[in-house]
Design a protein around this motif. Sequence first.
Motif, mmCIF file in Angstrom:
data_model
loop_
_atom_site.group_PDB
_atom_site.id
_atom_site.type_symbol
_atom_site.label_atom_id
_atom_site.label_comp_id
_atom_site.label_asym_id
_atom_site.label_seq_id
_atom_site.Cartn_x
_atom_site.Cartn_y
_atom_site.Cartn_z
ATOM 1 N N GLY A 1 0.810 -1.210 0.000
ATOM 2 C CA GLY A 1 0.000 0.000 0.000
ATOM 3 C C GLY A 1 0.843 1.259 0.000
ATOM 4 O O GLY A 1 0.503 2.255 -0.649
ATOM 5 N N THR A 2 1.969 1.218 0.703
ATOM 6 C CA THR A 2 2.869 2.370 0.711
ATOM 7 C C THR A 2 3.454 2.620 -0.681
ATOM 8 O O THR A 2 3.557 3.766 -1.140
ATOM 9 C CB THR A 2 4.000 2.151 1.725
ATOM 10 O OG1 THR A 2 3.436 1.961 3.026
ATOM 11 C CG2 THR A 2 4.937 3.348 1.769
ATOM 12 N N VAL A 3 3.820 1.533 -1.370
ATOM 13 C CA VAL A 3 4.321 1.665 -2.739
ATOM 14 C C VAL A 3 3.267 2.305 -3.635
ATOM 15 O O VAL A 3 3.545 3.222 -4.421
ATOM 16 C CB VAL A 3 4.741 0.292 -3.292
ATOM 17 C CG1 VAL A 3 5.076 0.381 -4.783
ATOM 18 C CG2 VAL A 3 5.941 -0.258 -2.517
ATOM 19 N N LEU A 4 2.024 1.830 -3.504
ATOM 20 C CA LEU A 4 0.939 2.367 -4.335
ATOM 21 C C LEU A 4 0.613 3.815 -3.958
ATOM 22 O O LEU A 4 0.184 4.598 -4.817
ATOM 23 C CB LEU A 4 -0.303 1.491 -4.189
ATOM 24 C CG LEU A 4 -0.187 0.079 -4.791
ATOM 25 C CD1 LEU A 4 -1.412 -0.748 -4.466
ATOM 26 C CD2 LEU A 4 0.021 0.155 -6.310
ATOM 27 N N SER A 5 0.819 4.185 -2.701
ATOM 28 C CA SER A 5 0.592 5.581 -2.293
ATOM 29 C C SER A 5 1.539 6.520 -3.021
ATOM 30 O O SER A 5 1.134 7.590 -3.507
ATOM 31 C CB SER A 5 0.781 5.717 -0.779
ATOM 32 O OG SER A 5 -0.202 4.990 -0.073
ATOM 33 N N TYR A 6 2.804 6.124 -3.105
ATOM 34 C CA TYR A 6 3.761 6.950 -3.843
ATOM 35 C C TYR A 6 3.462 6.938 -5.341
ATOM 36 O O TYR A 6 3.632 7.960 -6.033
ATOM 37 C CB TYR A 6 5.182 6.471 -3.577
ATOM 38 C CG TYR A 6 5.719 6.927 -2.240
ATOM 39 C CD1 TYR A 6 6.068 8.259 -2.038
ATOM 40 C CD2 TYR A 6 5.863 6.044 -1.186
ATOM 41 C CE1 TYR A 6 6.546 8.699 -0.813
ATOM 42 C CE2 TYR A 6 6.353 6.462 0.049
ATOM 43 C CZ TYR A 6 6.687 7.790 0.230
ATOM 44 O OH TYR A 6 7.161 8.219 1.445
ATOM 45 N N ALA B 1 2.534 10.072 -7.969
ATOM 46 C CA ALA B 1 3.202 10.242 -9.264
ATOM 47 C C ALA B 1 2.235 10.173 -10.434
ATOM 48 O O ALA B 1 2.653 10.245 -11.590
ATOM 49 C CB ALA B 1 4.279 9.176 -9.430
ATOM 50 N N GLY B 2 0.928 10.031 -10.145
ATOM 51 C CA GLY B 2 -0.058 10.047 -11.219
ATOM 52 C C GLY B 2 -0.781 8.737 -11.463
ATOM 53 O O GLY B 2 -1.632 8.660 -12.363
ATOM 54 N N TRP B 3 -0.477 7.690 -10.700
ATOM 55 C CA TRP B 3 -1.196 6.420 -10.868
ATOM 56 C C TRP B 3 -2.687 6.643 -10.583
ATOM 57 O O TRP B 3 -3.054 7.303 -9.604
ATOM 58 C CB TRP B 3 -0.603 5.393 -9.908
ATOM 59 C CG TRP B 3 -1.307 4.069 -9.886
ATOM 60 C CD1 TRP B 3 -1.371 3.168 -10.884
ATOM 61 C CD2 TRP B 3 -2.033 3.510 -8.797
ATOM 62 N NE1 TRP B 3 -2.098 2.060 -10.501
ATOM 63 C CE2 TRP B 3 -2.511 2.248 -9.208
ATOM 64 C CE3 TRP B 3 -2.330 3.950 -7.507
ATOM 65 C CZ2 TRP B 3 -3.272 1.426 -8.385
ATOM 66 C CZ3 TRP B 3 -3.078 3.136 -6.679
ATOM 67 C CH2 TRP B 3 -3.543 1.891 -7.119
ATOM 68 N N PRO B 4 -3.596 6.087 -11.408
ATOM 69 C CA PRO B 4 -5.018 6.430 -11.293
ATOM 70 C C PRO B 4 -5.799 5.620 -10.261
ATOM 71 O O PRO B 4 -7.032 5.724 -10.196
ATOM 72 C CB PRO B 4 -5.544 6.125 -12.711
ATOM 73 C CG PRO B 4 -4.675 5.009 -13.190
ATOM 74 C CD PRO B 4 -3.310 5.284 -12.612
ATOM 75 N N GLY B 5 -5.144 4.793 -9.437
ATOM 76 C CA GLY B 5 -5.864 3.984 -8.462
ATOM 77 C C GLY B 5 -6.573 4.819 -7.409
ATOM 78 O O GLY B 5 -6.261 5.988 -7.177
ATOM 79 N N GLN B 6 -7.552 4.188 -6.744
ATOM 80 C CA GLN B 6 -8.347 4.861 -5.722
ATOM 81 C C GLN B 6 -8.407 4.008 -4.451
ATOM 82 O O GLN B 6 -8.110 2.813 -4.479
ATOM 83 C CB GLN B 6 -9.778 5.106 -6.238
ATOM 84 C CG GLN B 6 -9.858 5.995 -7.462
ATOM 85 C CD GLN B 6 -9.425 7.413 -7.171
ATOM 86 O OE1 GLN B 6 -9.686 7.948 -6.089
ATOM 87 N NE2 GLN B 6 -8.739 8.042 -8.132
ATOM 88 N N VAL B 7 -8.806 4.653 -3.363
ATOM 89 C CA VAL B 7 -8.984 3.956 -2.090
ATOM 90 C C VAL B 7 -10.462 3.662 -1.890
ATOM 91 O O VAL B 7 -11.307 4.546 -2.059
ATOM 92 C CB VAL B 7 -8.455 4.811 -0.920
ATOM 93 C CG1 VAL B 7 -8.777 4.147 0.428
ATOM 94 C CG2 VAL B 7 -6.955 5.024 -1.056
#
Length: 406
Positions: free
Chosen positions: A243-248, A252-258
């Motif tokens: 999750g920390t990797v995906l937060s960064y 940086a512009g990754w379109p994922g959501q929580v």
Amino acid sequence: MTIDTQDRPTTRSPVHATWIPAGRRTRFALPAAWLLTRAGMLYLLIRDGLGVGGVAREVHGLYAHWYAILAQGAFPAGDPLWQYPPGAGPLLLAPGALPGLTYFQAFVTLTLAADAVVTYALARGDHDPRGAWLWTAGLPLLLHIPLARYDVEVTAFAVLALLTMRRAPRVSGALAAFGALVKVWPALTLLGAPRGRTTRQVWGSALVSAAAMLLVLAVAFRSPFSFLREQGERGVQIESLGGTVLSYARLAGWPGQVRYRYGAMEYVGPSVHLVATVSVALTAAACGVLLWWRVRARRYSEATPYDAALCAVLMFTVTSRVISPQYLIWLLGLAAVCLTSRRTTQRTVALLVVAAAGVSALAYPVLYEDVMAGTWLGCAVMTVRNALLLGGVLVSFRSLWKGTKE
């Protein structure tokens, strides 16, 4: 294999002399500290929702809801939030046995009772008092979260299983089995059992106890294994390493959501499945590393079972797709057990666990909005917490390996 059970002469460091009250003073200072810190935790729980987080709603709502279903003789089949082994059923039913209290009041009462049992077990006999002090002072770092989760009870099973292993291995195996049927991880407390008769007795008792309890639960309740399907659907929680990797990546512009899924805030979007798969693969690799250690270990001391348990649970925690704040309760309990022995190799790891617990309270509930939003502050807090845990894994395994090689 060399069995080394005698304590080496030690010198009393200035830190030990000032941080830990010695001798007779400990018998009075420790209960006083326990009462004072637990009163503070209760105060935060009473004021829950007034700026400190809404932590108690799980007990008020979710646990009470499950209690009503369990009281009718069934597990919550089809509920995506029910992801726990069948042993959790009796634990969630237990508050109903206390008359004159609401479910919430009874739940907190039993949690405090389990907390007191852990403290007493760590402090009794000839145990080094640092273990009891770490538990007493470390648990409040998580604020009031421990009082609103049943992880203290699960940790009690693991702590007692470790502390009884030398003198009563069959009892130890049964305690580990009961804990594992509630939250699986207490089975790891048996990893470092001394080879030979003790291992046979511990594991034999654990298997028999688990089978007997599963049989009773299968007869007493409907759908005892419904949790397996929901557990398999878990994604990547925002507080995990993945999750920390995906937060960064999100910064940086990754379109994922929580999204709120399966009882936790998880990431959804491209590559999340890949991150989850990597986490599972790392958990499998951790299992392989631990088995390799078990095969290669030759030198056991009285502290080896304690050290191995902390190392194993740290590995499985760090590689998990989910690192909820209550996981730190487990690590604090195991670190405290390690410190009951002067032969432990995990003193530095215990300090890292304590630090991680303090940072975890910042992540949840204090700064959880930042963590969910993936702000720089939220990312920084999670990076520090997870770096402490990851560092703990590396130091823990290295120390365990060096302490048990020929």
